[in-house]
Write a protein that holds these residues in place. Sequence first.
Motif, PDB file in Angstrom:
ATOM      1  N   LEU A 276       0.825  -1.212   0.000  1.00  0.00           N
ATOM      2  CA  LEU A 276       0.000   0.000   0.000  1.00  0.00           C
ATOM      3  C   LEU A 276       0.860   1.263   0.000  1.00  0.00           C
ATOM      4  N   VAL A 277       1.991   1.215   0.714  1.00  0.00           N
ATOM      5  CA  VAL A 277       2.917   2.355   0.723  1.00  0.00           C
ATOM      6  C   VAL A 277       3.502   2.567  -0.669  1.00  0.00           C
ATOM      7  N   THR A 278       3.944   1.494  -1.295  1.00  0.00           N
ATOM      8  CA  THR A 278       4.538   1.572  -2.635  1.00  0.00           C
ATOM      9  C   THR A 278       3.570   2.198  -3.629  1.00  0.00           C
ATOM     10  N   GLU A 279       2.299   1.892  -3.484  1.00  0.00           N
ATOM     11  CA  GLU A 279       1.280   2.400  -4.407  1.00  0.00           C
ATOM     12  C   GLU A 279       0.747   3.775  -4.008  1.00  0.00           C
ATOM     13  N   GLY A 280       1.220   4.310  -2.882  1.00  0.00           N
ATOM     14  CA  GLY A 280       0.759   5.622  -2.428  1.00  0.00           C
ATOM     15  C   GLY A 280      -0.652   5.624  -1.883  1.00  0.00           C
ATOM     16  N   LYS A 281      -1.179   4.447  -1.548  1.00  0.00           N
ATOM     17  CA  LYS A 281      -2.566   4.340  -1.115  1.00  0.00           C
ATOM     18  C   LYS A 281      -2.788   4.873   0.296  1.00  0.00           C
ATOM     19  N   ILE A 282      -1.813   4.676   1.183  1.00  0.00           N
ATOM     20  CA  ILE A 282      -2.009   5.067   2.576  1.00  0.00           C
ATOM     21  C   ILE A 282      -2.157   6.581   2.704  1.00  0.00           C
ATOM     22  N   ALA A 283      -1.332   7.333   1.992  1.00  0.00           N
ATOM     23  CA  ALA A 283      -1.447   8.791   2.011  1.00  0.00           C
ATOM     24  C   ALA A 283      -2.803   9.231   1.457  1.00  0.00           C
ATOM     25  N   GLU A 284      -3.286   8.540   0.436  1.00  0.00           N
ATOM     26  CA  GLU A 284      -4.592   8.858  -0.144  1.00  0.00           C
ATOM     27  C   GLU A 284      -5.711   8.627   0.866  1.00  0.00           C
ATOM     28  N   LEU A 285      -5.612   7.541   1.615  1.00  0.00           N
ATOM     29  CA  LEU A 285      -6.629   7.248   2.625  1.00  0.00           C
ATOM     30  C   LEU A 285      -6.621   8.300   3.731  1.00  0.00           C
ATOM     31  N   GLY A 286      -5.425   8.780   4.090  1.00  0.00           N
ATOM     32  CA  GLY A 286      -5.328   9.833   5.089  1.00  0.00           C
ATOM     33  C   GLY A 286      -6.020  11.101   4.631  1.00  0.00           C
ATOM     34  N   LYS A 287      -5.796  11.490   3.396  1.00  0.00           N
ATOM     35  CA  LYS A 287      -6.425  12.681   2.838  1.00  0.00           C
ATOM     36  C   LYS A 287      -7.937  12.512   2.792  1.00  0.00           C
ATOM     37  N   GLN A 288      -8.383  11.333   2.395  1.00  0.00           N
ATOM     38  CA  GLN A 288      -9.812  11.041   2.310  1.00  0.00           C
ATOM     39  C   GLN A 288     -10.493  11.168   3.675  1.00  0.00           C
ATOM     40  N   ALA A 289      -9.775  10.815   4.732  1.00  0.00           N
ATOM     41  CA  ALA A 289     -10.337  10.849   6.084  1.00  0.00           C
ATOM     42  C   ALA A 289     -10.194  12.213   6.752  1.00  0.00           C
ATOM     43  N   GLY A 290      -9.544  13.169   6.099  1.00  0.00           N
ATOM     44  CA  GLY A 290      -9.351  14.485   6.699  1.00  0.00           C
ATOM     45  C   GLY A 290      -8.213  14.534   7.695  1.00  0.00           C
ATOM     46  N   LEU A 291      -7.279  13.603   7.550  1.00  0.00           N
ATOM     47  CA  LEU A 291      -6.120  13.533   8.441  1.00  0.00           C
ATOM     48  C   LEU A 291      -4.930  14.244   7.809  1.00  0.00           C
ATOM     49  N   THR A 292      -4.230  15.048   8.602  1.00  0.00           N
ATOM     50  CA  THR A 292      -2.974  15.615   8.134  1.00  0.00           C
ATOM     51  C   THR A 292      -1.957  14.480   8.160  1.00  0.00           C
ATOM     52  N   TYR A 293      -1.815  13.795   7.030  1.00  0.00           N
ATOM     53  CA  TYR A 293      -1.001  12.582   7.000  1.00  0.00           C
ATOM     54  C   TYR A 293       0.481  12.899   6.911  1.00  0.00           C
TER      55      TYR A 293
END
Length: 312
Positions: A276-293
């Motif tokens: 998920l990190v390699t694909e950049g998915k975790i940062a995307e999920l943080g943004k989607q949730a309103g988290l300053t990732y």
Amino acid sequence: MKDRFAAVALLTMLAAPATAAWTSAWAADPLGICLDEDRPPLSAHHKGKPDSGFDVLLAQAIADRMGRPLKIQWFESKLDEDSSPQLEANALLSDGRCSLIGGYALTTDSLVKPGVQTARLPDFAGATRDDRRRRVALGMLAPTRPYVYSPMTVVLGSKARERRIAEIGDLAGLRLAIESGSLGDAILMTFDKGKLIDNITHLVPGRDDLLGALNRGDYDATLIDLARYDAHRAAHPDTAITASGYYYPIGANRGYVGLGSDPALIEAVNKALADLVTEGKIAELGKQAGLTYLPPREPAILGDVWTKIIQR
């Protein structure tokens, strides 16, 4: 000889359905993840509202990668000086309520062998009266790789929103509020041999509204977890408080913890997180949730945080 090969082939053929059935059953076994019901924007579970938060989205992504359905066990972690997140997490895992705890702060103190043999369970969804009374024999916690960095940040009230904060010393002269027994309390009280003590007002966790008081202008600044500010901002778009942009240099990564008796699960989760990190998915999920990732930082597991704070 031909009869022997025929017998082996027959046994293999008969075993194949059983093996396939076992694999299918494992895949159908839900991945149980315990999440705090009131820690937005990381995780939130409230009656009449859909479940939400970064850890909810990430848990689903992990389960999908592992080919397993997700089962979230919600629990309530009390914000008071007597609570122990380490023992609560261990009790939930050791009691089989879930296989992983999400959003766990990865520090050496939180991962050491428990100093007691048993602990009570925190309140959790579906708990009975007996569950609230009994004690659970504890195991040993094992962490996954971290997936998010969780720093402390200075938040400013309306009267001090223009104050530039580049270090804790820049809070001198401001009216400071902090919750008793918190990490922020230790940082502010011990800074520069107590330089800020005379300007600090202590509030009671769970009783006093720290950010509400800051928003009203009762105080000028506080030091809290960045995600907590994100949650306040989402719930109060017109808030008068603002983030200073300063992050205290000692912060903790968050990850999952399971029991040391199940290393295969930890390995499987680590692989899913790496993908998920390699694909950049975790940062995307943080943004989607309103988290300053913020991505994890070294060291992966924070050492003796209290000594580090006192020595600064």
